[in-house]
Design a protein around this motif. Structure first.
Motif, short mmCIF file in Angstrom:
data_model
loop_
_atom_site.label_atom_id
_atom_site.label_comp_id
_atom_site.label_asym_id
_atom_site.label_seq_id
_atom_site.Cartn_x
_atom_site.Cartn_y
_atom_site.Cartn_z
N THR A 182 57.97 9.78 -19.00
CA THR A 182 57.71 10.37 -17.68
C THR A 182 58.59 9.71 -16.61
O THR A 182 58.59 10.14 -15.47
N VAL A 201 63.62 17.61 -10.33
CA VAL A 201 63.45 16.79 -9.12
C VAL A 201 62.15 17.22 -8.46
O VAL A 201 62.02 18.37 -8.01
N TYR A 217 64.27 0.09 -7.57
CA TYR A 217 64.47 -0.08 -9.02
C TYR A 217 64.87 -1.53 -9.31
O TYR A 217 65.82 -2.04 -8.73
N1 UFG Z 1 60.73 11.89 -10.65
C1 UFG Z 1 61.38 13.11 -10.64
N2 UFG Z 1 61.52 13.77 -11.82
C2 UFG Z 1 61.04 13.28 -13.01
C3 UFG Z 1 60.38 12.04 -13.01
C4 UFG Z 1 60.25 11.36 -11.81
O1 UFG Z 1 61.81 13.59 -9.59
O2 UFG Z 1 61.19 13.96 -14.04
C5 UFG Z 1 60.60 11.17 -9.39
C6 UFG Z 1 59.18 10.88 -9.04
O3 UFG Z 1 58.64 11.95 -8.33
C7 UFG Z 1 59.32 9.61 -8.22
C8 UFG Z 1 60.53 8.90 -8.81
O4 UFG Z 1 61.22 9.89 -9.55
O5 UFG Z 1 59.60 9.93 -6.90
C9 UFG Z 1 60.16 7.78 -9.76
O6 UFG Z 1 59.21 8.26 -10.70
P1 UFG Z 1 58.77 7.44 -12.00
O7 UFG Z 1 57.77 8.29 -12.70
O8 UFG Z 1 59.96 6.98 -12.74
O9 UFG Z 1 58.09 6.15 -11.38
P2 UFG Z 1 56.88 6.02 -10.34
O10 UFG Z 1 57.49 5.54 -9.05
O11 UFG Z 1 56.07 7.23 -10.28
O12 UFG Z 1 55.97 4.93 -11.05
C10 UFG Z 1 56.39 3.64 -11.35
C11 UFG Z 1 55.67 3.15 -12.60
C12 UFG Z 1 54.19 3.12 -12.37
C13 UFG Z 1 53.90 2.29 -11.15
C14 UFG Z 1 54.71 2.73 -9.97
C15 UFG Z 1 54.50 1.78 -8.86
O13 UFG Z 1 55.95 3.99 -13.68
O14 UFG Z 1 53.55 2.57 -13.48
O15 UFG Z 1 56.09 2.77 -10.31
O16 UFG Z 1 55.57 1.73 -8.03
F1 UFG Z 1 52.59 2.41 -10.80
#
Ligand code: UFG
Length: 320
Positions: A182, A201, A217
């Protein structure tokens, strides 16, 4: 030193094991292998108090690194029981086993998710803790349990609040893989490799310069260095604390895609979708405390370097 790494088969845990072994420590990996790699280690679920008691009776550990948790925010909303069972209840079992065995030092994988929707950025450790989903709540609850365990039982801990862990082992031996995937960067690189048709996106209408979400990151190897410094800090008598780990610089989803295009030289097709529920527009860490207290200095702070290492791994291991 001998350390127990719980969740040592997962993405960050496996990098940690490599780093600890590389610096001459003895490591025992305990993992239930529900996710991650098949590595040499003890198959054990931290919910199993008896198995933990046997493990602690067999080895004398200076400290425990605890990486074993579920991490999907969306899933935590749909299945909170799974998150409170594993991330909170099983962690409590682990902590009790540590207290019983007299193991006094813990490095705990926490998350920026403990802050919820940021009231300001960069986010420092004093920012209010108002998590907005069961995943974030489970991490914040454990942090509070740790405070109580310190007062009552003298269990010392450093909770490391990760922002967005990314990248891969610079030697190319380890990398990021989740099932299902994910996370943004591996998904982008799968699209670059032709293993998926495009990257979605989630939202271009955020209040950010290009309209896409901004995240901080941080290279997985830098995260692990902070853990090594944190354990040294505890073993030298440091008091329990919680520290942010990020680079203090935010990159938008679009900027990460652009970096991946630069690094891979591939055309990466995007498709637009509505916002993903629960995504704050901007999460950027203030990590001054980790730098001041631990002397932590990220080595791979450039986005292109993070993407390059992740791409090397993606190409080396073309998963199906
Ligand atoms: N995103 C997309 N498309 C995708 C996947 C993600 O646009 O297919 C976007 C998301 O909306 C977000 C960004 O990319 O804006 C990062 O998403 P991630 O899923 O890679 O990471 P998150 O920021 O959602 O979550 C991560 C960790 C969590 C943690 C969080 C806290 O995976 O476990 O950071 O900052 F809780």
């Amino acid at each position: 030193m001998k350390f127990l790494v719980v969740g040592g088969a997962g993405y960050i845990g496996s990098h940690m094991v490599k780093q600890l072994l590389g610096t001459g420590h003895d490591v025992v990996v305990a993992d239930n292998f529900s996710n991650g790699y098949r590595v040499e280690g003890v198959e054990l679920d931290i919910a199993d108090a008896q198995a933990l008691a046997s493990l602690f009776a067999e080895h004398h550990f200076e400290a425990v690194f605890h990486f074993a948790s579920f991490i999907q925010v969306g899933e935590s909303v749909a299945e909170p029981a799974k998150y409170y069972q594993n991330n909170l209840s099983a962690t409590l079992t682990l902590l009790q086993a540590m207290v019983h065995a007299g193991v006094k030092n813990l490095i705990f994988s926490s998350s920026a998710a403990v802050y919820g929707d940021p009231l300001y950025t960069p986010i420092d450790e004093d920012h209010p803790k108002t998590p907005i989903n069961p995943y974030g709540r489970s991490k914040w609850m454990v942090e509070q349990v740790l405070e109580d365990f310190d007062h009552a039982y003298g269990l010392k801990s450093v909770s490391l609040r990760y922002f967005n862990a990314a990248g891969a082992d610079p030697d190319g031996e380890l990398g990021e893989r989740h099932e299902p995937e994910t996370h943004l960067l591996p998904l982008i690189l799968q699209a670059a490799a032709g293993r998926r048709s495009n990257i979605t996106v989630y939202g271009r209408d955020y209040d950010t310069p290009d309209g896409t979400c901004i995240r901080d990151y941080v290279h997985v190897t830098d995260l692990c260095s902070a853990h090594s410094l944190a354990v040294d800090y505890l073993l030298e008598g440091g008091v329990s604390t919680a520290l942010n780990l990020g680079n203090g610089e935010g990159f938008s989803v679009q900027q990460v895609i652009d970096a991946a295009r630069r690094v891979t030289g591939r055309d990466i097709v995007t498709s637009d979708a509505p916002r993903r529920a629960g995504d704050p527009p901007r999460l950027v860490a203030d990590s001054h405390r980790a730098k001041a207290l631990l002397g932590w200095q990220p080595r791979f702070a450039s986005l292109d370097q993070i993407v390059t290492h992740a791409w090397n791994w993606e190409q080396k291991y073309p998963w199906n």
